[in-house]
Design an enzyme around this catalytic site. Structure first.
Site, PDB file in Angstrom:
ATOM      1  N   GLY A   6       0.848  -1.192   0.000  1.00 50.65           N
ATOM      2  CA  GLY A   6       0.000   0.000   0.000  1.00 50.65           C
ATOM      3  C   GLY A   6       0.876   1.233   0.000  1.00 50.65           C
ATOM      4  O   GLY A   6       2.096   1.133  -0.002  1.00 50.65           O
ATOM      5  N   PHE A  29       1.534   3.048   2.213  1.00 49.09           N
ATOM      6  CA  PHE A  29       2.287   3.172   3.471  1.00 49.09           C
ATOM      7  C   PHE A  29       3.542   2.313   3.489  1.00 49.09           C
ATOM      8  O   PHE A  29       4.495   2.560   4.189  1.00 49.09           O
ATOM      9  CB  PHE A  29       1.410   2.730   4.636  1.00 49.09           C
ATOM     10  CG  PHE A  29       0.828   1.350   4.373  1.00 49.09           C
ATOM     11  CD1 PHE A  29       1.578   0.210   4.643  1.00 49.09           C
ATOM     12  CD2 PHE A  29      -0.411   1.190   3.799  1.00 49.09           C
ATOM     13  CE1 PHE A  29       1.092  -1.051   4.366  1.00 49.09           C
ATOM     14  CE2 PHE A  29      -0.901  -0.072   3.523  1.00 49.09           C
ATOM     15  CZ  PHE A  29      -0.164  -1.199   3.809  1.00 49.09           C
ATOM     16  N   GLY A  30       3.541   1.218   2.747  1.00 45.82           N
ATOM     17  CA  GLY A  30       4.620   0.234   2.876  1.00 45.82           C
ATOM     18  C   GLY A  30       4.038  -1.137   2.612  1.00 45.82           C
ATOM     19  O   GLY A  30       3.020  -1.288   1.927  1.00 45.82           O
ATOM     20  N   GLU A  31       4.657  -2.145   3.175  1.00 43.73           N
ATOM     21  CA  GLU A  31       4.251  -3.529   2.863  1.00 43.73           C
ATOM     22  C   GLU A  31       3.845  -4.269   4.124  1.00 43.73           C
ATOM     23  O   GLU A  31       4.378  -3.973   5.208  1.00 43.73           O
ATOM     24  CB  GLU A  31       5.449  -4.281   2.270  1.00 43.73           C
ATOM     25  CG  GLU A  31       6.222  -3.540   1.201  1.00 43.73           C
ATOM     26  CD  GLU A  31       5.565  -3.694  -0.167  1.00 43.73           C
ATOM     27  OE1 GLU A  31       5.554  -2.703  -0.918  1.00 43.73           O
ATOM     28  OE2 GLU A  31       5.031  -4.788  -0.438  1.00 43.73           O
ATOM     29  N   VAL A  32       2.960  -5.246   3.976  1.00 43.32           N
ATOM     30  CA  VAL A  32       2.563  -6.091   5.111  1.00 43.32           C
ATOM     31  C   VAL A  32       2.929  -7.535   4.763  1.00 43.32           C
ATOM     32  O   VAL A  32       2.644  -8.004   3.655  1.00 43.32           O
ATOM     33  CB  VAL A  32       1.053  -5.980   5.413  1.00 43.32           C
ATOM     34  CG1 VAL A  32       0.669  -6.860   6.601  1.00 43.32           C
ATOM     35  CG2 VAL A  32       0.669  -4.525   5.702  1.00 43.32           C
ATOM     36  N   LYS A  82       4.142  -5.012   9.464  1.00 42.43           N
ATOM     37  CA  LYS A  82       3.985  -3.893   8.528  1.00 42.43           C
ATOM     38  C   LYS A  82       5.299  -3.132   8.501  1.00 42.43           C
ATOM     39  O   LYS A  82       5.770  -2.652   9.526  1.00 42.43           O
ATOM     40  CB  LYS A  82       2.849  -2.969   8.990  1.00 42.43           C
ATOM     41  CG  LYS A  82       2.639  -1.761   8.090  1.00 42.43           C
ATOM     42  CD  LYS A  82       1.573  -0.834   8.638  1.00 42.43           C
ATOM     43  CE  LYS A  82       1.448   0.435   7.796  1.00 42.43           C
ATOM     44  NZ  LYS A  82       0.486   1.397   8.388  1.00 42.43           N
ATOM     45  N   ASP A 105      -8.867   6.866   8.278  1.00 41.42           N
ATOM     46  CA  ASP A 105      -8.829   6.071   7.035  1.00 41.42           C
ATOM     47  C   ASP A 105      -9.674   4.806   7.182  1.00 41.42           C
ATOM     48  O   ASP A 105      -9.235   3.701   6.866  1.00 41.42           O
ATOM     49  CB  ASP A 105      -7.384   5.712   6.664  1.00 41.42           C
ATOM     50  CG  ASP A 105      -7.260   5.314   5.181  1.00 41.42           C
ATOM     51  OD1 ASP A 105      -6.252   4.679   4.837  1.00 41.42           O
ATOM     52  OD2 ASP A 105      -8.192   5.618   4.396  1.00 41.42           O
TER      53      ASP A 105
END
Ligand SMILES: CN1C=C[C@@](O)(C#Cc2ccnc(-n3nc(C(N)=O)c4cc(F)ccc43)c2)C1=O
Length: 348
Positions: A84, A86-89, A104, A190
């Site tokens: 996303g 924001f970064g990765e999960v 995350k 969000d």
């Protein structure tokens, strides 16, 4: 810094420890807290992978070694779950215990401390548990409980759209989470199906992703400039007061939750069938998207969405009020009866 919170430990503790071990642990906890007080006076800047020791009751299943908890050393990435803005999960596994959790990974320059501080103000079973945070090179990694049911957004994609009873069922649980957040003056900013996770059987929903969240002032109003970096949520779910850059309140989350309701019922985000991006002027100037409420909806379900999509945040229902209305609507439709994975329903 591997700092696995006591609550995180209780969340992932193994079999209940004996009383003797509990007493020993409490003694250790008091000693750690004394030492922590001393350390806090010492450690002004936190060098990478050093400083503050793990929490007093270290998570039983995440084992930092000498305060280090590094990918490829103390834990291993099992699979990629989601990426996303924001970064990765990822799904990760602790190498010494085999315990699996989600991680995350956020680039340091995109990490907001509110993601952890907001979560820390909360304590609800409707919110994903955070186990700890580690800074590794130019990233911060947040470890949390793994939710094997995936996200509500994934369920909507797989189903096309959700039956009314199941949409109400999840809406009620999200509003329970929002009621908790708002009672502690935390604004999520969000709320959407991507940030609602499900238990494997689909019976439980959990709110996650506090990356956009903020602590509201004592007056219940946002304290940050509306154009604050990284504070933008998801445009299709933004409340009118948010797109107008007016001081927003917890009511912005209520609006977003009803946009999520339309997403569940229609299989697509609101506004997108009628307008192209950017949507902010439409959200500000057009009537609320209540024309997108399916005609087949029970009148009580329609009322839920209308109450939550009031353009004036003062007139908009509070999370607690809307939750009561959702419960009434769920009763009207006969409660949850549809299966988790029913026949595919074409999106509206
Ligand atoms: C407690 N805590 C710590 C960090 C946090 O702010 C977050 C997040 C976040 C963002 C996007 N996606 C997921 N995400 N997590 C899982 C999971 N835990 O199993 C997951 C599973 C999916 F299938 C898809 C996305 C998922 C989690 C937060 O709330």
């Amino acid at each position: 810094v591997a700092n696995f919170s006591a609550r995180g430990a209780s969340a992932c503790r193994g079999e209940g420890p004996g009383r003797r071990r509990t007493r020993r642990r409490h003694k250790k906890r008091r000693k750690w807290e004394r030492r922590r007080g001393e350390r806090e006076r010492e450690c002004s800047s936190i060098p990478e992978q050093e400083s503050c020791p793990p929490a007093p009751i270290q998570a039983q299943n995440l084992k930092p070694v000498n305060y280090e908890y590094k990918e490829g050393h103390e834990y291993t990435v099992c699979s990629h779950i989601q990426n996303g803005a924001f970064g990765e999960v990822y799904c990760v596994k602790d190498n010494s215990t085999g315990f699996q959790c989600a991680a995350k990974r956020i680039p340091l320059d995109r990490f907001r401390s509110e993601e952890v501080s907001s979560w820390s103000a909360l304590n609800s079973s409707r919110i994903v548990q955070l186990y700890g945070a580690v800074r590794e090179d130019a990233f911060v990694t947040l470890f949390m409980e793994l939710k094997k049911g995936g996200s509500l957004a994934q369920l909507i994609r797989e189903s096309g759209r959700l039956p009314q009873d199941r949409a109400l069922f999840y809406q009620e649980q999200v509003l329970e989470a929002l009621e908790h957040l708002h009672s502690r003056r935390v604004l999520h900013r969000d709320v959407k199906a991507d940030n609602v996770l499900l238990s494997q059987d689909g019976e439980k929903a959990f709110l996650c992703d506090f990356g956009h969240s903020e602590k509201l002032g004592l007056n219940g109003k946002s304290q940050v400039p509306p154009t604050g970096a990284g504070l933008q949520g998801t445009e299709t779910h933004m409340a009118p007061e948010v797109v107008l850059g007016e001081g927003c309140s917890s009511q912005a989350d209520v609006w977003s939750s009803c946009c999520m309701m339309l997403h569940m019922l229609n299989g697509c985000h609101p506004w997108t069938r009628y307008y192209t991006h950017p949507l902010c002027l439409k959200i500000a100037n057009e009537p609320p998207p209540i024309k997108e409420i399916p005609a087949t909806c029970n009148p009580c379900t329609a009322d839920v969405i209308k109450m939550g999509l009031e353009k004036d945040p003062i007139k908009r229902a509070l999370a607690a009020e809307l939750r009561a209305k959702v419960k009434e609507a769920l009763k009207q439709v006969g409660g949850l009866r549809s299966p988790l994975k029913g026949p595919y329903q074409e999106p509206a």
